[in-house]
Write an enzyme that holds these catalytic residues in place. Structure first.
Site, PDB file in Angstrom:
ATOM      1  N   GLU A  46       0.825  -1.210   0.000  1.00  0.00           N
ATOM      2  CA  GLU A  46       0.000   0.000   0.000  1.00  0.00           C
ATOM      3  C   GLU A  46       0.860   1.262   0.000  1.00  0.00           C
ATOM      4  OE1 GLU A  46      -2.076  -2.893   2.921  1.00  0.00           O
ATOM      5  OE2 GLU A  46      -0.083  -2.591   2.045  1.00  0.00           O
ATOM      6  N   CYS A  79      -0.185   0.646   7.726  1.00  0.00           N
ATOM      7  CA  CYS A  79      -0.672   1.040   6.404  1.00  0.00           C
ATOM      8  C   CYS A  79      -1.987   1.808   6.506  1.00  0.00           C
ATOM      9  CB  CYS A  79      -0.829  -0.186   5.516  1.00  0.00           C
ATOM     10  SG  CYS A  79       0.752  -0.888   4.992  1.00  0.00           S
ATOM     11  N   THR A 191      14.791 -41.875  -1.007  1.00  0.00           N
ATOM     12  CA  THR A 191      14.787 -41.027  -2.195  1.00  0.00           C
ATOM     13  C   THR A 191      16.192 -40.548  -2.524  1.00  0.00           C
ATOM     14  OG1 THR A 191      12.506 -40.305  -1.823  1.00  0.00           O
ATOM     15  CG2 THR A 191      13.888 -38.878  -3.167  1.00  0.00           C
ATOM     16  N   ARG A 202      14.265 -24.705 -10.079  1.00  0.00           N
ATOM     17  CA  ARG A 202      14.808 -24.300 -11.366  1.00  0.00           C
ATOM     18  C   ARG A 202      13.647 -23.835 -12.241  1.00  0.00           C
ATOM     19  NH1 ARG A 202      17.002 -28.808  -9.506  1.00  0.00           N
ATOM     20  NH2 ARG A 202      15.804 -30.244 -10.826  1.00  0.00           N
ATOM     21  N   GLU A 293       8.634 -34.028  -0.492  1.00  0.00           N
ATOM     22  CA  GLU A 293       8.524 -34.650  -1.809  1.00  0.00           C
ATOM     23  C   GLU A 293       8.672 -36.167  -1.764  1.00  0.00           C
ATOM     24  OE1 GLU A 293      10.293 -33.015  -5.201  1.00  0.00           O
ATOM     25  OE2 GLU A 293      10.032 -30.942  -4.609  1.00  0.00           O
ATOM     26  N   LEU A 298       8.097 -41.850   3.865  1.00  0.00           N
ATOM     27  CA  LEU A 298       8.109 -40.614   4.631  1.00  0.00           C
ATOM     28  C   LEU A 298       6.748 -39.926   4.579  1.00  0.00           C
ATOM     29  CD1 LEU A 298       9.563 -38.470   6.279  1.00  0.00           C
ATOM     30  CD2 LEU A 298      10.403 -37.483   4.132  1.00  0.00           C
TER      31      LEU A 298
END
Length: 377
Positions: A46, A79, A191, A202, A293, A298
């Site tokens: 703002e 603000c 993993t 990326r 992931e 897990l």
């Protein structure tokens, strides 16, 4: 408001622990100024929009902002004070401040100053924009989210282990986008041993970015005398944290620390890393969100321990129909639908031929663990 949302997303992943916020000032039906919160400690959206306007708002000017303006001084000033001082007479707000202490107070301050306030415009999208911040500010703990890429029948790999790639390029690019949002990414030892991942974001047009990278390894199986995983030797290794237990071995801990890798040894009677203790440590370190992931063990462990707050499921139009193909989740004994884990605040999105379903995880009152399921380390 859509324009304000687009501005807010410019801070994607860069504003933690603050929210992403976008603001637009419209005069005579045209956008005259805009602002977006760029980083923690920086000026709010703002104030940036008012500064960019360069003059006192004309009669009929409107401020559109994705999140309720703050009403407490903080580091940059309230603000609401700046809006009132500017002379603006109309403010349109997307989402209300999720903090129970402040929710609605900024709106009240503006209305008390005679400013017209309209709320709830693109509210769902504005709220979803800050799902990590919202959880952190309300719960006081990090948002633990899990991601799975599955076939139509919920499998993540063939019986042979072949899994690359279940989803297409658009879905994998979307995973990179979410990696950039979360302050941390987590995977299990399996993993790391199987895929040797880099775990960086990326995104085309942007420099490679490395979040905190957590490796869950209760026995330090990933530390060997052979070639060490990329996570322990690359240029980002100081942002890698191995989460283990006292059963992992002091010598391996020292070896990791000598490489510049951090180690969190959490108290545990078994080789299984306790997720509640991990959540506590993240809270202490002010890590507001973790994107898990995998692997399947897990992610299933997080589910069994009722520690999963949010779930992303990328579903590909592939059918394996093989009982021995690897399931994405397991370890529960669900005998009735009322015992099922469900998602709320659900979003669906098509990504090429694939489909993303994501939402907040809600648990049944009674949830039973299948004691015959695999043992998790």
């Amino acid at each position: 408001m859509q324009h304000a949302l687009d501005l807010a997303r410019r801070g994607w992943g860069a504003t933690h622990p603050n929210p992403m916020v976008g603001a637009v000032i419209v005069e005579d039906g045209r956008v005259r100024a805009e602002g977006a919160h760029a980083q923690d400690g920086g000026p709010h959206a703002e104030r940036l929009a008012l500064l960019a306007l360069g003059h006192r708002p004309r009669a009929g000017a409107t401020l559109y902002v994705t999140l309720e303006p703050c009403s407490t001084p903080g580091r940059t000033g309230a603000c609401t004070d700046a809006i009132i001082a500017s002379g603006l007479q109309r403010v349109v707000v997307g989402a209300t401040d999720p903090n129970p202490i402040h929710a609605g107070r900024g709106l009240e301050v503006l209305r008390a100053a005679g400013i017209e306030v309209i709320t709830g415009v693109r509210e769902r999208a504005c709220t979803d924009l800050n799902l990590i911040f919202n959880h952190w500010i309300v719960q006081g703990t990090p948002l633990l989210a899990a991601k799975s890429a599955v076939t139509l029948d919920g499998r993540i790999a063939c019986r042979s282990g072949d899994s690359q790639w279940i989803t297409g390029e658009a879905a994998r690019a979307d995973v990179m986008r979410w990696r950039r949002l979360f302050p941390a990414i987590a995977v299990g030892a399996g993993t790391v041993l199987a895929d040797n991942p880099r775990l960086t974001a990326r995104v085309p047009g942007a420099a490679e970015w490395c979040p905190w990278r957590f490796v869950f390894d209760g026995l330090l199986r990933t530390v060997t005398d052979r070639a060490m995983p990329t996570l322990y030797t690359d240029e980002f290794r100081e942002r890698t944290v191995v989460v283990t237990t006292p059963h992992g071995g002091v010598g391996y801990v020292r070896k990791l620390q000598a490489l510049g890798v951090q180690v969190w040894t959490l108290p545990s009677a078994t080789a299984r890393v306790p997720l509640p203790e991990f959540r506590k440590r993240c809270t202490q370190e002010k890590i507001t969100g973790v994107y898990f992931e995998g692997g399947a063990q897990l992610v299933s462990q997080i589910l069994q321990q009722r520690q999963m707050d949010y779930l992303f499921v990328y579903r590909a139009p592939i059918l394996l129909a093989d009982d021995r193909a690897k399931p994405a989740w397991s370890g529960l004994r669900t005998e009735k639908l009322r015992q099922a884990v469900r998602l709320t605040e659900v979003w669906h999105e098509g990504l090429g031929d694939d489909f993303l379903t994501r939402g907040r995880v809600t648990y049944p009152e009674q949830m039973f663990i299948d004691e015959t399921a695999f043992s998790l380390g």
